[in-house]
Design a protein around this motif. Structure first.
Motif, PDB file in Angstrom:
ATOM      1  N   ASN A 160       1.147  -1.883  -0.097  1.00 51.08           N
ATOM      2  CA  ASN A 160       0.012  -0.449  -0.161  1.00 51.08           C
ATOM      3  C   ASN A 160       0.778   1.058  -0.718  1.00 51.08           C
ATOM      4  O   ASN A 160       1.577   1.561   1.215  1.00 51.08           O
ATOM      5  CB  ASN A 160      -0.801   0.039   1.251  1.00 51.08           C
ATOM      6  N   ARG A 161       1.251   2.072  -0.970  1.00 47.01           N
ATOM      7  CA  ARG A 161       1.864   2.910  -1.446  1.00 47.01           C
ATOM      8  C   ARG A 161       1.266   4.074  -1.912  1.00 47.01           C
ATOM      9  O   ARG A 161       0.064   3.675  -2.509  1.00 47.01           O
ATOM     10  CB  ARG A 161       3.386   2.236  -2.364  1.00 47.01           C
ATOM     11  N   THR A 162       1.391   5.612  -1.800  1.00 42.53           N
ATOM     12  CA  THR A 162       1.059   6.404  -2.777  1.00 42.53           C
ATOM     13  C   THR A 162       1.364   5.950  -4.217  1.00 42.53           C
ATOM     14  O   THR A 162       2.805   5.907  -4.638  1.00 42.53           O
ATOM     15  CB  THR A 162       1.629   8.198  -2.732  1.00 42.53           C
ATOM     16  N   LEU A 163       0.758   6.627  -4.897  1.00 44.23           N
ATOM     17  CA  LEU A 163       1.075   6.593  -6.364  1.00 44.23           C
ATOM     18  C   LEU A 163       2.085   6.933  -7.085  1.00 44.23           C
ATOM     19  O   LEU A 163       3.732   5.894  -7.646  1.00 44.23           O
ATOM     20  CB  LEU A 163       0.045   7.329  -7.473  1.00 44.23           C
ATOM     21  N   LYS A 164       2.559   8.218  -6.423  1.00 40.77           N
ATOM     22  CA  LYS A 164       3.974   8.848  -7.171  1.00 40.77           C
ATOM     23  C   LYS A 164       4.941   7.841  -6.753  1.00 40.77           C
ATOM     24  O   LYS A 164       6.197   7.642  -7.648  1.00 40.77           O
ATOM     25  CB  LYS A 164       4.172   9.795  -6.452  1.00 40.77           C
ATOM     26  N   ARG A 165       5.270   7.440  -5.272  1.00 37.76           N
ATOM     27  CA  ARG A 165       5.905   6.282  -5.307  1.00 37.76           C
ATOM     28  C   ARG A 165       6.012   4.788  -6.184  1.00 37.76           C
ATOM     29  O   ARG A 165       7.083   4.791  -6.380  1.00 37.76           O
ATOM     30  CB  ARG A 165       5.964   6.428  -3.721  1.00 37.76           C
ATOM     31  N   ALA A 166       5.018   4.852  -6.405  1.00 39.31           N
ATOM     32  CA  ALA A 166       4.991   3.414  -6.691  1.00 39.31           C
ATOM     33  C   ALA A 166       5.854   3.614  -8.107  1.00 39.31           C
ATOM     34  O   ALA A 166       5.759   2.332  -8.650  1.00 39.31           O
ATOM     35  CB  ALA A 166       3.471   2.531  -6.727  1.00 39.31           C
ATOM     36  N   LEU A 167       4.680   4.111  -8.536  1.00 37.73           N
ATOM     37  CA  LEU A 167       5.369   4.442 -10.458  1.00 37.73           C
ATOM     38  C   LEU A 167       6.535   4.532 -10.439  1.00 37.73           C
ATOM     39  O   LEU A 167       7.189   4.453 -11.432  1.00 37.73           O
ATOM     40  CB  LEU A 167       4.619   5.837 -10.787  1.00 37.73           C
ATOM     41  N   THR A 168       7.558   5.175  -9.641  1.00 34.96           N
ATOM     42  CA  THR A 168       8.685   5.554  -9.639  1.00 34.96           C
ATOM     43  C   THR A 168       9.681   4.997  -8.917  1.00 34.96           C
ATOM     44  O   THR A 168      10.710   4.495  -9.118  1.00 34.96           O
ATOM     45  CB  THR A 168       9.154   6.657  -9.477  1.00 34.96           C
ATOM     46  N   ASP A 169       9.169   3.481  -8.239  1.00 38.22           N
ATOM     47  CA  ASP A 169       9.734   2.280  -8.184  1.00 38.22           C
ATOM     48  C   ASP A 169      10.350   2.041  -8.613  1.00 38.22           C
ATOM     49  O   ASP A 169       9.322   0.571  -9.930  1.00 38.22           O
ATOM     50  CB  ASP A 169       8.989   2.101  -6.816  1.00 38.22           C
ATOM     51  N   PRO A 170      11.427   1.514  -9.122  1.00 38.41           N
ATOM     52  CA  PRO A 170      11.526   0.805 -10.804  1.00 38.41           C
ATOM     53  C   PRO A 170      11.616  -0.928 -10.192  1.00 38.41           C
ATOM     54  O   PRO A 170      11.860  -1.588 -10.901  1.00 38.41           O
ATOM     55  CB  PRO A 170      13.968   0.221 -10.493  1.00 38.41           C
ATOM     56  N   ARG A 171      11.008  -0.888  -8.757  1.00 36.07           N
ATOM     57  CA  ARG A 171      11.060  -3.312  -8.221  1.00 36.07           C
ATOM     58  C   ARG A 171       9.661  -2.914  -8.639  1.00 36.07           C
ATOM     59  O   ARG A 171       9.212  -4.425  -9.024  1.00 36.07           O
ATOM     60  CB  ARG A 171      11.684  -2.633  -6.585  1.00 36.07           C
ATOM     61  N   ILE A 172       9.011  -1.901  -9.135  1.00 34.63           N
ATOM     62  CA  ILE A 172       7.309  -2.075  -9.300  1.00 34.63           C
ATOM     63  C   ILE A 172       7.452  -1.665 -11.208  1.00 34.63           C
ATOM     64  O   ILE A 172       6.071  -2.665 -11.188  1.00 34.63           O
ATOM     65  CB  ILE A 172       6.764  -1.401  -8.197  1.00 34.63           C
ATOM     66  N   VAL A 173       7.497  -0.650 -11.061  1.00 33.06           N
ATOM     67  CA  VAL A 173       7.679  -0.380 -12.705  1.00 33.06           C
ATOM     68  C   VAL A 173       8.853   0.085 -13.312  1.00 33.06           C
ATOM     69  O   VAL A 173       9.420   0.438 -12.948  1.00 33.06           O
ATOM     70  CB  VAL A 173       6.732   1.139 -13.256  1.00 33.06           C
TER      71      VAL A 173
END
Length: 299
Positions: free
Chosen positions: A152-165
């Protein structure tokens, strides 16, 4: 930092210049650049470039002997195509890769040396460098949603995490969230089905728009001036300027070396997001809406 569209433009420009060409020599001017000792970088010399590949925000140069030269430009690293044997003049010049038709030169502005070169052997070693984020342009909505809701993360952090996207950073995440009309601090576990559809569609459309635009520019000239701030962007780097959708002034949150730019009217229901430093300074005087901000400016 060059992101997916910028890396795509680099690859588009480099493929006709490098693939099928013999790498004559690698010249490294900065001892901080090369992060591996084995295999030696000299083992790539005299071999032909077989393919170029994007690994997240990295550029991987595949040689015909199974070696990969992996460049990570970080924030200030940039690539340039110069005449063969171009001098590495000035402290910003870090390395050159010499071919018969020209030299690929790596520079890095500033004093911090963050750009890196890794030399690895084989596909398995190359996979170990990959942070593992999904390729949004190659996945479906279900895979996209599953990746971003693993935590459960903020959209900004989720989109910019290279392990996710894979490949999205500060600039294009701002553009994506503005296109989707979603708050950068919205939590992934709180989004509705409709929100996920908007976010997925906006992510793909925004990335493809900029990939196409930057590749078209690379058709006419090598992309020498890669930047995170472009006048055609909707919100990123446009603090105080009017939103192209509603006309309200673009707002920002600053933190460390980054900032998040957004439209309060389009994305947060008119609410201003708290800037860590300023909100702590102003405390109860921190404006919560655009109207309060206007009133504060008139004092």
């Amino acid at each position: 930092m060059p992101e997916l569209p910028d890396i795509a433009a680099y690859l588009h420009a480099l493929e006709p210049r490098m693939v099928g060409q013999r790498l004559e020599r690698v010249r490294i001017a900065s001892t901080f650049l090369l992060r591996t000792a084995q295999p030696p970088v000299a083992d790539a010399e005299g071999h032909t470039v077989r393919e170029l590949r994007r690994i997240g925000k990295r550029i991987a140069i595949g040689m015909d002997n199974g070696l990969w030269l992996v460049l990570h430009l970080m924030i200030a690293g940039r690539l340039h195509w110069r005449p063969t044997g171009a001098k590495l003049a000035g402290r910003n010049a870090l390395a050159a890769f010499d071919f018969a038709a020209g030299s690929l030169v790596l520079t890095e502005a500033g004093t911090k040396r963050r750009a890196s070169l890794y030399v690895v052997a084989g596909e398995e070693s190359l996979r170990e460098i990959d942070p593992g984020g999904i390729d949004v342009l190659a996945c479906n909505l279900e895979a996209f949603r599953a990746a971003l809701t693993a935590e459960n993360r903020t959209l900004k952090r989720a989109l910019t995490d290279p392990r996710i996207v894979s490949g999205i950073g500060n600039a294009y995440s701002d553009e994506i969230l503005h296109a989707a009309q979603l708050s950068p601090i919205a939590l992934t576990h709180k989004l509705s089905d409709a929100d996920w559809k908007k976010l997925f569609a906006s992510t793909r459309a925004t990335l493809q728009l900029w990939i196409d635009r930057l590749r078209a520019e690379a058709d006419t000239a090598f992309p020498e001036k890669v930047t995170a701030f472009r006048k055609e962007m909707a919100v990123h780097g446009r603090f105080g300027e009017p939103c192209p959708r509603c006309g309200a002034p673009i707002q920002r949150i600053r933190y460390a070396d980054n900032e998040t730019d957004y439209c309060a009217t389009c994305q947060t229901g008119g609410k201003l997001l708290a800037d860590r430093s300023l909100s702590r300074l102003l405390r109860s005087d921190w404006p919560r809406t655009l109207d309060e901000l206007d009133a504060l400016k008139r004092r």
